[in-house]
Design a protein around this motif. Structure first.
Motif, PDB file in Angstrom:
ATOM      1  N   LEU A  42     -18.052  -9.117  -4.093  1.00 33.09           N
ATOM      2  CA  LEU A  42     -17.955  -8.561  -5.571  1.00 33.09           C
ATOM      3  C   LEU A  42     -18.457  -9.515  -6.529  1.00 33.09           C
ATOM      4  N   LEU A  43     -18.197 -10.962  -6.515  1.00 33.85           N
ATOM      5  CA  LEU A  43     -18.941 -11.842  -7.309  1.00 33.85           C
ATOM      6  C   LEU A  43     -20.436 -11.778  -7.223  1.00 33.85           C
ATOM      7  N   PHE A  44     -20.799 -11.668  -6.076  1.00 33.19           N
ATOM      8  CA  PHE A  44     -22.211 -11.721  -5.862  1.00 33.19           C
ATOM      9  C   PHE A  44     -23.027 -10.565  -6.650  1.00 33.19           C
ATOM     10  N   GLU A  45     -22.264  -9.204  -6.547  1.00 33.96           N
ATOM     11  CA  GLU A  45     -22.887  -8.149  -6.993  1.00 33.96           C
ATOM     12  C   GLU A  45     -22.796  -8.194  -8.718  1.00 33.96           C
ATOM     13  N   LEU A  46     -21.778  -8.633  -9.062  1.00 37.74           N
ATOM     14  CA  LEU A  46     -21.455  -8.801 -10.626  1.00 37.74           C
ATOM     15  C   LEU A  46     -22.556  -9.683 -11.221  1.00 37.74           C
ATOM     16  N   PHE A  47     -22.929 -10.501 -10.271  1.00 38.25           N
ATOM     17  CA  PHE A  47     -23.803 -11.601 -11.067  1.00 38.25           C
ATOM     18  C   PHE A  47     -25.491 -11.058 -10.649  1.00 38.25           C
ATOM     19  N   ASP A  48     -25.796 -10.245  -9.741  1.00 39.49           N
ATOM     20  CA  ASP A  48     -26.649  -9.781  -9.558  1.00 39.49           C
ATOM     21  C   ASP A  48     -27.318  -8.874 -10.488  1.00 39.49           C
ATOM     22  N   HIS A  49     -27.933  -9.340 -11.635  1.00 36.51           N
ATOM     23  CA  HIS A  49     -28.093  -8.516 -12.650  1.00 36.51           C
ATOM     24  C   HIS A  49     -28.873  -7.331 -12.612  1.00 36.51           C
ATOM     25  N   ASN A  50     -29.792  -7.192 -11.614  1.00 32.80           N
ATOM     26  CA  ASN A  50     -30.597  -6.222 -11.482  1.00 32.80           C
ATOM     27  C   ASN A  50     -30.251  -5.454 -10.268  1.00 32.80           C
ATOM     28  N   ASN A  51     -29.295  -5.597  -9.427  1.00 27.44           N
ATOM     29  CA  ASN A  51     -29.154  -5.063  -8.429  1.00 27.44           C
ATOM     30  C   ASN A  51     -29.900  -5.266  -7.059  1.00 27.44           C
ATOM     31  N   ASP A  52     -30.807  -6.020  -6.996  1.00 22.44           N
ATOM     32  CA  ASP A  52     -31.675  -6.378  -5.764  1.00 22.44           C
ATOM     33  C   ASP A  52     -31.098  -7.007  -4.517  1.00 22.44           C
ATOM     34  N   LYS A  53     -29.949  -7.278  -4.391  1.00 25.83           N
ATOM     35  CA  LYS A  53     -29.254  -8.154  -3.582  1.00 25.83           C
ATOM     36  C   LYS A  53     -29.626  -9.512  -3.320  1.00 25.83           C
ATOM     37  N   LYS A  54     -30.141 -10.018  -4.547  1.00 29.71           N
ATOM     38  CA  LYS A  54     -30.516 -11.384  -4.720  1.00 29.71           C
ATOM     39  C   LYS A  54     -29.921 -12.006  -6.101  1.00 29.71           C
ATOM     40  N   ILE A  55     -29.846 -13.218  -6.020  1.00 28.06           N
ATOM     41  CA  ILE A  55     -29.531 -14.008  -7.461  1.00 28.06           C
ATOM     42  C   ILE A  55     -30.474 -14.944  -7.586  1.00 28.06           C
ATOM     43  N   ASP A  56     -30.934 -15.027  -8.800  1.00 27.84           N
ATOM     44  CA  ASP A  56     -31.894 -16.108  -9.169  1.00 27.84           C
ATOM     45  C   ASP A  56     -31.172 -17.486  -9.839  1.00 27.84           C
ATOM     46  N   LYS A  57     -32.017 -18.070 -10.640  1.00 31.46           N
ATOM     47  CA  LYS A  57     -31.413 -19.455 -11.420  1.00 31.46           C
ATOM     48  C   LYS A  57     -30.680 -19.038 -12.399  1.00 31.46           C
TER      49      LYS A  57
END
Length: 225
Positions: free
Chosen positions: A134-149
């Motif tokens: 859930l946390l990962f998806e909340l902060f994946d702002h463009n929903n591409d299954k990745k988190i940038d800096k």
């Protein structure tokens, strides 16, 4: 039904989300630098909860609060997260629904204090895989299954604010400038970006979260290293 990661955004929607993320990070940095006293989780719950017996929010002068009389609606939960600096989900109905469903442990369409407390603790403990997702998806702002800096920076600032609330830490002992926060996040990012892709996938994210606890997300503690 499409998952959050399967929803393809138009250029206009992506631009709007980029803008919201920038506003969110700016607000989170401002929260960190503020001298305003931090509310405890109980105080925060009462502030935004509804009293089921009188049908209205608690008056400021009300004493001897019975926590069982108070519940959070979806709107109230969003206000709690906004207090932690998270504004992006206000424009994302799908993330709102997923967040509320996750917190509503007994599925009765309302959130009590115990549910809020247990879920917030899980968000900084790194133990529960469902909460991590859930946390990962909340902060994946463009929903591409990745988190940038920038996503990681927003997450770090959220965790700092939430850790202060949970540990009842009233004031930041150390105030960092935006650039100093960027430096901490860069070190953190490089330590888990195993494939040097410039993004963090969910496996790398889990590795980061499972090596940290509530205290580890306090900016004060990071600066002492």
């Amino acid at each position: 039904f499409k998952t959050m990661a399967e929803v393809k955004l138009s250029k206009k929607e992506q631009k709007q989300r980029d803008s919201l993320r920038a506003q969110q990070v700016y607000k989170q940095v401002a929260l960190h630098q503020s001298d305003k006293e931090i509310l405890t989780l109980k105080e925060l719950f009462i502030k935004y909860a509804k009293n089921t017996k009188i049908g209205k929010k608690k008056d400021d002068d009300e004493k001897d609060v019975n926590m069982e009389d108070y519940i959070l609606s979806n709107k109230g939960l969003l206000k709690v997260f906004k207090y932690c600096g998270i504004i992006q989900i206000e424009e994302d109905k799908q993330k709102q629904k997923k967040l509320f469903k996750h917190f509503d442990l007994d599925e009765n369409d309302e959130i009590d204090y115990i549910e809020l407390l247990s879920n917030m603790n899980a968000m900084v403990s790194g133990d529960d895989p469902i909460t991590l997702q859930l946390l990962f998806e909340l902060f994946d702002h463009n929903n591409d299954k990745k988190i940038d800096k920038q996503d990681l920076k927003s997450l770090f600032l959220f965790q700092n604010q939430l850790s202060m609330i949970i540990t009842k830490k009233k004031n930041q002992e150390i105030k960092l400038r935006n650039k100093e926060i960027d430096n901490i996040v860069s070190v953190m990012f490089q330590s888990i970006d195993d494939d040097n892709s410039g993004d963090i996938d969910f496996d790398e994210f889990k590795k980061l979260m499972k090596t940290r606890d509530t205290k580890a997300f306090l900016i004060d503690e990071q600066q002492k290293k």
